[in-house]
Write a protein that holds these residues in place. Structure first.
Motif, mmCIF file in Angstrom:
data_model
loop_
_atom_site.group_PDB
_atom_site.id
_atom_site.type_symbol
_atom_site.label_atom_id
_atom_site.label_comp_id
_atom_site.label_asym_id
_atom_site.label_seq_id
_atom_site.Cartn_x
_atom_site.Cartn_y
_atom_site.Cartn_z
ATOM 1 N N ASP A 51 12.145 65.874 64.736
ATOM 2 C CA ASP A 51 12.912 66.043 65.978
ATOM 3 C C ASP A 51 13.511 64.736 66.495
ATOM 4 O OD1 ASP A 51 10.617 64.890 66.837
ATOM 5 O OD2 ASP A 51 9.964 66.556 68.116
ATOM 6 N N GLY B 266 13.298 72.109 71.051
ATOM 7 C CA GLY B 266 13.816 70.993 70.259
ATOM 8 C C GLY B 266 14.223 71.430 68.862
ATOM 9 N N ARG C 162 13.802 72.230 65.157
ATOM 10 C CA ARG C 162 12.669 72.740 64.375
ATOM 11 C C ARG C 162 13.129 73.046 62.951
ATOM 12 N NH1 ARG C 162 10.041 70.763 67.382
ATOM 13 N NH2 ARG C 162 8.952 71.531 69.205
#
Lengths: 99, 552
Positions: A34, A73, A75
């Protein structure tokens, strides 16, 4: 027919440790998916992949690892990338007390 | 006894280590590209896996001495994460080495005559053998001198450094095949005919995407003809084997496409040409090797302490019943050391566990340790009188699970927890099955569960009573079940049952199969006997019929 472009993060293995690494927007290699640059555009992916492949002293086997943007976020978009990002799943060492 | 690798001299190994050290340095300074470096590292057993490098070290015919096992432990602590993973082909794999440390690891291996040469690539791989060789009561003759002869002949053999594909050889000297020989590209089974020792040769066995049981190409080959005959087989394969398609490049495909008869004719022609080149030096070497592998002198021992412990301690009794195998010497036994604690990772051993086993071998076991195709260790020569002490020590270190040959003695490849080729995980599936079945596995009895995380079948799933193959089905882990496989002398490939199961369904499915067996079995029947009698249908019903699915 050309394969449809799938968004993702440039990923590779670190030459010395073999660790999974990701290419960040600032051109650094990072260990968290991320924190890598999420690429949704094929032309941008080509440019970034060229940069990655031009660093054989750091990164081995660079490719676009499929990923997706979620509420929490960036993934992995496939379970293989999930395991690459998180490491072996097995609570392996419990019988002999090694973490 | 003989050092496993006496013929690969220290000088040679040192030279190879220094050569690799230079190659690593040139890769890091940019003189070598990754494409140039990859085959060089693979020649030294170094793979790049999902999360790290992996170093695969050969344990020829699965035989180690205590010093060697101590060094394997030391390497895992100095340069890895304090454990090693034993594989189905009698190798140990280190899962976390750094590239820059690998030359030092190889150097330390060389100190005890071990190496990683030909543990990768299209060469003749580690020559494997019966892990109970030289110890089991049922053995005709120790297969290791033959395995060592083949190892010496095939190591660094210039003709076999660029085969069409990898080539695996296994040797057994027992009619009860414990070396999975028929799943090898070439198998040597030592047999006796009219009082003479010779070899039955099988070719074209293998698992993977096209599982094939090896075919007998010679039912009795005289001893002196072994190496010229193997050269003949290899020369036919090397020329006729397909190099256009990686998936059709193994000898099993060559034999299947050509037909065994034609293949055999060509081998005989090559043999006639090659045989005169062998002057008999190989047979002198074999005789020397046989001396080196002579059976240990085992003093008679009073087994009273064993009998007493067996009567008094039900935990010891249970372990003895399940994990001991009959030794050729009456007062001795073979002790299977389980690397399958319930819920553990099949085949993993910590450094301290390796040292414990090495120490037990030193004190009680003629300095010998074996590595099995089932991913366990073995102390092959233990006096029965010493077994209570050995058991206590094993138990204190998590090595005394009484499950050899039972449901939790699961073979599992590394799967997608480590392997770059995997399509699904194997290890957590094995762990959960093992935990679930722990309580009643003694009641279930002999059962082989084998799990592979991809079609390449390193976990031998085709050969399990219950085989599990993990696949990627549209981006989701999916597990296909096979039934009725058999890894023994009459090898059988298991049959697919039907649609696969999701990751969170597969353990329930295995439990339903075992429950079906418990419901169906007749007195004294093993799982495989029941399937042979009833056919697969009642088991498929247990897997797929709605009422059964909900009952689990």
């Amino acid at each position: 027919m050309a394969k449809r472009f799938q968004p993702g993060v440039i990923s590779a293995n670190d030459l010395i440790s073999g660790k999974v690494i990701y290419l960040a927007a600032n051109d650094n290699w990072v260990e968290r998916l991320d924190e890598g640059e999420f690429i949704t555009d094929e032309a941008r992916a080509e440019v970034r992949l060229e940069l990655a492949l031009g660093q054989p002293e750091i990164a081995v086997g660079a490719y676009v690892a499929p990923a997706e943007a979620t509420e929490t976020g960036i993934r992995p978009a496939h379970f293989r990338e999930d395991f690459r990002a998180t490491g072996p799943s097995a609570p392996a060492r419990k019988s002999w007390g090694i973490n | 006894m003989l050092d496993a690798t006496q013929n690969v001299t220290r000088t040679y190994l040192d030279r190879r280590v220094e050569e690799f050290r230079g190659q690593v340095a040139r890769r890091i300074d940019g003189s070598l590209t990754e494409d140039e470096f990859r085959p060089l590292r693979l020649m030294n057993g170094l793979y790049l896996q999902l999360h790290a490098y992996m170093l695969r070290v050969a344990i020829p015919y699965g035989t180690l001495n205590s010093d060697q096992l101590d060094v394997l432990a030391e390497i895992s602590e100095r340069w890895d994460r304090g454990y090693g993973h034993f594989t189905t082909r009698q190798n140990i794999q280190y899962n976390w080495p750094k590239l820059t440390d690998v030359p030092d690891m190889l150097g330390r291996l060389a100190d005890v005559n071990l190496h990683a040469i030909q543990t990768s690539g299209n060469t003749i791989r580690n020559v494997t053998a019966d892990p109970l060789a030289g110890a089991h009561a049922d053995e005709l003759i120790d297969p290791r001198p033959v395995a060592e002869l083949i190892r010496i002949w095939s190591t660094d053999h210039p003709e076999y450094q660029f085969l069409g594909r990898k080539f695996k050889i296994a040797v057994t000297g027992s009619p009860n095949d414990r070396a999975v020989t028929a799943a090898h590209d070439l198998a040597v089974r030592i047999v006796e005919r009219d009082g003479e020792i010779g070899y039955a040769i099988l070719v074209g066995g293998g698992l993977g995407r096209t599982p094939v049981v090896g075919k007998v190409i010679k039912d009795f080959l005289p001893q002196a003809d072994l190496l010229p005959y193997l050269e003949a087989v290899l020369s036919v394969y090397n020329l006729a084997g397909r190099r256009d398609n990686k998936y059709k490049a193994r000898i099993k495909i060559t034999v299947n496409e050509m037909g065994l008869e034609e293949f055999s004719v060509r081998v005989d022609e090559a043999f006639a040409r090659i045989r005169p080149e062998f002057s008999g030096a190989d047979q002198h070497l074999l005789a020397e090797l046989q001396d080196g592998f002579a059976r240990p002198m085992l003093a008679p021992r009073d087994s009273g302490a064993f009998e007493a412990a067996y009567e008094a301690d039900p935990v010891f009794r249970s372990w003895a019943d399940v994990n001991l195998r009959p030794h050729f010497a009456e007062d001795y036994a073979i002790a299977m050391v389980s690397l399958k604690p319930h819920g553990g990772v099949p085949g993993d051993a910590s450094a301290s566990q390796m040292r414990v086993v090495a120490d037990l071998a030193r004190r009680y076991g003629q300095n010998e340790i074996r590595v099995t195709q089932e991913q366990n260790l073995v102390l092959p020569h233990v006096a029965k009188a010493d077994l209570p002490a050995v058991f206590a020590e094993l138990k204190a270190h998590g090595l005394a699970t009484a499950n050899a040959g039972l449901a939790s003695d699961i073979i599992a490849c590394p799967g997608m927890d480590y392997c770059a080729l995997a399509t699904a995980r194997s290890i957590p599936v094995a762990q959960e099955i093992s935990e679930r079945l722990a309580e009643n596995e003694i009641e279930v009895g002999e059962l082989a569960i084998k799990i592979s995380g991809c079609i390449n079948a390193c976990g031998h799933h085709h050969l399990g009573d219950i085989g599990i193959l993990g696949l990627d089905r549209a981006g989701v882990e999916n597990y296909q079940i096979t039934l009725g496989g058999d890894a023994g002398p009459d090898m059988k490939i298991g049959e697919k049952t039907g649609p696969g199961f999701a990751y969170d369904e597969v353990v329930d499915a295995v439990e339903r199969l075992i429950q079906a067996y418990l419901d169906l079995r007749a007195e004294g029947e093993r799982f495989r006997d029941t399937i042979a009698r009833t056919g697969a249908e009642p088991f498929k019903s247990a897997l797929y019929d709605e009422e059964n699915r909900h009952a689990a």
